[in-house]
Every structure is written in C-alpha cells, then in structure tokens.
Design an enzyme around this catalytic site. Sequence first.
Site, PDB file in Angstrom:
ATOM      1  N   ARG A  48       0.842  -1.206   0.000  1.00 36.37           N
ATOM      2  CA  ARG A  48       0.000   0.000   0.000  1.00 36.37           C
ATOM      3  C   ARG A  48       0.872   1.249   0.000  1.00 36.37           C
ATOM      4  O   ARG A  48       0.599   2.225  -0.645  1.00 36.37           O
ATOM      5  CB  ARG A  48      -0.895   0.006   1.244  1.00 36.37           C
ATOM      6  CG  ARG A  48      -2.190  -0.730   1.044  1.00 36.37           C
ATOM      7  CD  ARG A  48      -3.028  -0.691   2.285  1.00 36.37           C
ATOM      8  NE  ARG A  48      -2.298  -1.267   3.419  1.00 36.37           N
ATOM      9  CZ  ARG A  48      -2.846  -2.024   4.354  1.00 36.37           C
ATOM     10  NH1 ARG A  48      -4.121  -2.279   4.312  1.00 36.37           N
ATOM     11  NH2 ARG A  48      -2.122  -2.513   5.339  1.00 36.37           N
ATOM     12  N   VAL A 133      -2.807 -22.808   7.153  1.00 34.80           N
ATOM     13  CA  VAL A 133      -3.144 -23.491   8.407  1.00 34.80           C
ATOM     14  C   VAL A 133      -1.852 -23.902   9.099  1.00 34.80           C
ATOM     15  O   VAL A 133      -0.988 -24.544   8.494  1.00 34.80           O
ATOM     16  CB  VAL A 133      -3.997 -24.764   8.167  1.00 34.80           C
ATOM     17  CG1 VAL A 133      -4.373 -25.409   9.506  1.00 34.80           C
ATOM     18  CG2 VAL A 133      -5.244 -24.445   7.357  1.00 34.80           C
ATOM     19  N   GLY A 135       0.749 -22.158  10.172  1.00 34.98           N
ATOM     20  CA  GLY A 135       1.998 -21.409   9.926  1.00 34.98           C
ATOM     21  C   GLY A 135       3.070 -22.278   9.301  1.00 34.98           C
ATOM     22  O   GLY A 135       2.945 -22.730   8.163  1.00 34.98           O
ATOM     23  N   GLU A 191      -3.876  -9.645  18.829  1.00 35.33           N
ATOM     24  CA  GLU A 191      -3.992  -8.369  18.128  1.00 35.33           C
ATOM     25  C   GLU A 191      -4.761  -7.381  19.003  1.00 35.33           C
ATOM     26  O   GLU A 191      -5.408  -7.776  19.984  1.00 35.33           O
ATOM     27  CB  GLU A 191      -4.747  -8.592  16.826  1.00 35.33           C
ATOM     28  CG  GLU A 191      -4.131  -9.708  16.039  1.00 35.33           C
ATOM     29  CD  GLU A 191      -4.236  -9.507  14.547  1.00 35.33           C
ATOM     30  OE1 GLU A 191      -4.828  -8.521  14.120  1.00 35.33           O
ATOM     31  OE2 GLU A 191      -3.694 -10.361  13.836  1.00 35.33           O
ATOM     32  N   ASP A 202     -10.988 -17.522  13.683  1.00 35.21           N
ATOM     33  CA  ASP A 202      -9.759 -17.924  12.986  1.00 35.21           C
ATOM     34  C   ASP A 202      -9.664 -19.462  12.938  1.00 35.21           C
ATOM     35  O   ASP A 202      -9.377 -20.047  11.892  1.00 35.21           O
ATOM     36  CB  ASP A 202      -8.555 -17.314  13.742  1.00 35.21           C
ATOM     37  CG  ASP A 202      -7.232 -17.806  13.215  1.00 35.21           C
ATOM     38  OD1 ASP A 202      -6.783 -17.310  12.175  1.00 35.21           O
ATOM     39  OD2 ASP A 202      -6.634 -18.711  13.845  1.00 35.21           O
ATOM     40  N   LYS A 206      -9.752 -22.224   9.692  1.00 32.94           N
ATOM     41  CA  LYS A 206      -8.730 -23.255   9.462  1.00 32.94           C
ATOM     42  C   LYS A 206      -9.349 -24.653   9.429  1.00 32.94           C
ATOM     43  O   LYS A 206      -8.937 -25.501   8.631  1.00 32.94           O
ATOM     44  CB  LYS A 206      -7.646 -23.144  10.528  1.00 32.94           C
ATOM     45  CG  LYS A 206      -6.815 -21.871  10.338  1.00 32.94           C
ATOM     46  CD  LYS A 206      -5.957 -21.582  11.547  1.00 32.94           C
ATOM     47  CE  LYS A 206      -5.093 -20.350  11.338  1.00 32.94           C
ATOM     48  NZ  LYS A 206      -4.478 -19.876  12.597  1.00 32.94           N
ATOM     49  N   GLY A 309       4.052 -16.405  12.877  1.00 30.42           N
ATOM     50  CA  GLY A 309       5.373 -15.767  12.865  1.00 30.42           C
ATOM     51  C   GLY A 309       5.791 -15.555  11.428  1.00 30.42           C
ATOM     52  O   GLY A 309       5.623 -16.464  10.597  1.00 30.42           O
TER      53      GLY A 309
END
Length: 438
Positions: A48, A133, A135, A191, A202, A206, A309
Amino acid sequence: MIEYRNLRIALLGAGNVGAQVASLLLEHGDELASRAGAGLELVGVAVRNVDAERTPTIPRHLLTTDAEQLILGADIVIELMGGLEPARTLILQAINSGADVITGNKALLATHGAELFDAAEQVGAQLYYEAAVGGAIPIIRPLRDSLAGDRVKRILAIVNGTTNFILDLMDREDASLESALATATELGYAEADPTADIEGYDAAQKVSILASLAFHTNIPLEAVYREGITKVTIEQVDAARKAGYVVKLLAICERLTDGETGIDGVSARVYPALIPVTHPLAAVHGANNAVFIEAEAAGNLMFYGAGAGGLQTASAVLGDLVSAARRHVIGGPGVAESTHANLPVLPIAHVTTRYQITLEVEDQPGVLAVIATLFSAHNVSVETLTQSAAGSGDAPATATLVIGTHEATEAALAATVTALETNQVVRSVVSVLRVEGL
Ligand code: NAP
C-alpha cells in the site's frame, strides 16, 4: 554452470510474512533455483505504501502500489496481503492470466475457496496454500498427498496460537482469562482487536480448510459450528486440572454416521474442550499449534510447531514456491482439489461426544437419585460422579457435583441441561464442557 529457465515471481504484500519471503528469496535464490530446477526472479512486490519502513528491508525498485500491473506476465503470484478484497480479485486475475498462485490467506480460502479452486481448475493452474493453516507446520501437503491413500477418521487440532497461549497461562499460572489476554496482547500474541482469535473465527476458518481436504468435500465456513473461549473460567480450568484434564480450544473435524438418519457425513466444529493430560495435544504449550490426525491405516499422527510468525510462515510459502516452480518446469495442468466424496455436513445437534457437567445442588438425601433419573430420562448415561464441599452456616447446605457422561448427542445433552436448570434440587448449572480425545 546449469542454465535454468527463469520464472517471474510477483509478491503481493510485504508485511510480517511477505517481507520475510522477499528477503529469503533474494538471499537464497540460487539455492532455491537448484531445488526447483528453475530460476526464481522476484519481479516486484505490491504494497500500500512504498515508503513504509520494512523489516527486513526490500530494495526500493521492487516496490509498487500497482498490484494488477505486477501480476501481468508473472509465472507465479504469491498473495500475502490478507483480507478478502482485493486479494480475491487479484488471485482470480493471476489465475486467468496463466499464473500459479500461492497464498497464506485462510480467511479468503474459507470464504471463497470453492470459487478460487474452480477458477484454477478451469485453466489448469494450481493454488498452493501450505501457510494458511498452522503457519510453519507442514499439514496441507501431508493431508493432500501423503495421506491420499488412507482414510482420515478424525482430526483434533490446536490451530490458534493466541487462545492456546491464553488457556496455557490460565492452566499453568492460575491467570484469569482477562489477565492472560492482557499478557498475550503485551507480548504480541494477540492483536489489538482479539475477536477473531478468542471467539474462534480464525480456528473455524482453518478447520473448514482441513475438513475439506481430509474428507474430500467442500466444507463451507458457515457449516462450521463455533464457540470461542470467552466463557472459560479459571474455576473450570482448575477443576479440569484436578480431574486430569486440560482445557484447549479444539478445532475438530470427523467423519460420522448420523445416529438419527443413518446418513454418513462430516462434522466440523470449534469449541473449548477438556482433553486428558495424557493426550499428545495436552503437551502443546504457549502459542504453538498441533494437528492430531486419526487415520484408518496410518493410525495416529501429530504435526507440531510454530503456528505463526513471519519467518516461520515464510518457510511454508517458500516450500510452495519450490513446488510451484517444479510444476512449471515439468508442465501439465495443476491437480484439482479433490471434492469427490461430497459428504453432507452434520449439524452439531447430531454430534456425539462426552461431557463434564458441574452442578450446585441441595445437599439433601435423595438428590443424587433425582439427578441420575433426570440424566437417564434424556438418554444421557452417567459415567462418573464426584461430590464435594457442603455449604455451612445459616444458608441451606449445598453440594457440588461433577458429572462425567458417556457419549451422548448434543441434542440429548442440551435437553438434559434445560431440565437440570428448572429442577428444584439444582441451585445452578455451573459449567458444561465437552470432553474430547478419549
Ligand atoms: P500484514 O503484516 O498485515 O501485511 C499485509 C501486507 O499487504 C502489507 O505489506 C500491506 O502493505 C499489503 N497490502 C494490504 N492491502 C493491500 C492492498 N490493497 N494493495 C497492496 N498491498 C496491500 O499481514 P501478514 O501478517 O504478513 O499476513 C499475510 C497473510 O498471511 C494473511 O492472509 C495472513 O492470514 C497469513 N498468515 C499470516 C501469518 C503470520 O504469522 N503473520 C501466519 C499464517 C498465515 P503495507 O505494508 O504498505 O501496508
């Protein structure tokens, strides 16, 4: 020196994951090219704000705000922007211009996956999503490829690191839900708006992806039953520990035969549940993730590791990139998602599991018989019952009953709880938790 064919890679997004992908690709490009059998040229990175500071840094000449232009002429597009739009439109444009696409966007796949997979199949492109799913944990490829010759019976998974961190802190340090959430926020595990994590959205996204793969059926997000962890109390976590259990937010999908209709189907659900401390998932601490698969021939398998991560997730994205590049070198159409089984999704009311119910009751003779009769009248069979702590002083005496049930349907359990709530000997239904992994 081997001359490789050069593949043009467009990256959409350079946030936590994207910046790491760009950096690793620029740093290890030659090594990845040897593994892929093709040169991997990062032709640009759409963001952006091209002037924003990034860690790791990305050469300024690669950055652009024109994602649509960047996609044109790319062989492989990596989408790491997140969100539904413009990610959906850009992926469709990439597929329709002949590119393979890699994404880590679970929200998009859970919401528009069928449309994206159809579009890819139409033109023979391939959509890769190992990062969506768990990470860094390899779970998509094992389910799609390694277990393609087996039959998955059930998956129990911890796929949300934030809620696992919170519940683990409640269990190990006696923290309240509020203070554990505050710690998770402070340490960057939650968050600023934690709703998607603590309300189970979330994890539901998944499990819709895992269930679709495991049961060769498109399982839309709306079909996933969901409860978050916001009602879990420190008292429940304490009582669970004393009884040999730990509370985890579980994402579950399994193949079931509906007891009422005899129809074979799939259940996909997310809720906080008790699992025995001896179950491998009980040893998943902190923000880690794990996926426990029960398969007919393979038996039990567990995939464990960092569920999020930037750097860790970049590993999964680059694995997909090498696979996509190899496919480009070999040629031929992509492998379509397997949805041949097309099983119905069973409603939560028809799912059977075990329960642990904590009641406060009048401490009088005959109360246990009343409670036992009430359970059996609703077809719920009691397996264990422990009684403790009579009240004292002027108030009428009360006792706490903790009742473990055999398997029962959700519908039968719900009817039992309604009957308990209106029964005169019951002061309150303190908590109802499902028990999984037995
Ligand atoms: P992020 O830090 O928010 O980064 C998003 C990036 O996309 C930013 O670089 C942003 O540009 C860019 N972007 C957003 N909207 C854009 C638009 N309309 N046009 C151009 N660029 C746009 O996200 P992330 O944490 O890296 O996550 C990326 C994806 O990976 C998500 O789908 C997420 O669910 C998934 N994932 C993340 C993790 C994780 O650990 N973070 C783990 C597994 C999967 P600016 O930088 O200029 O704002």
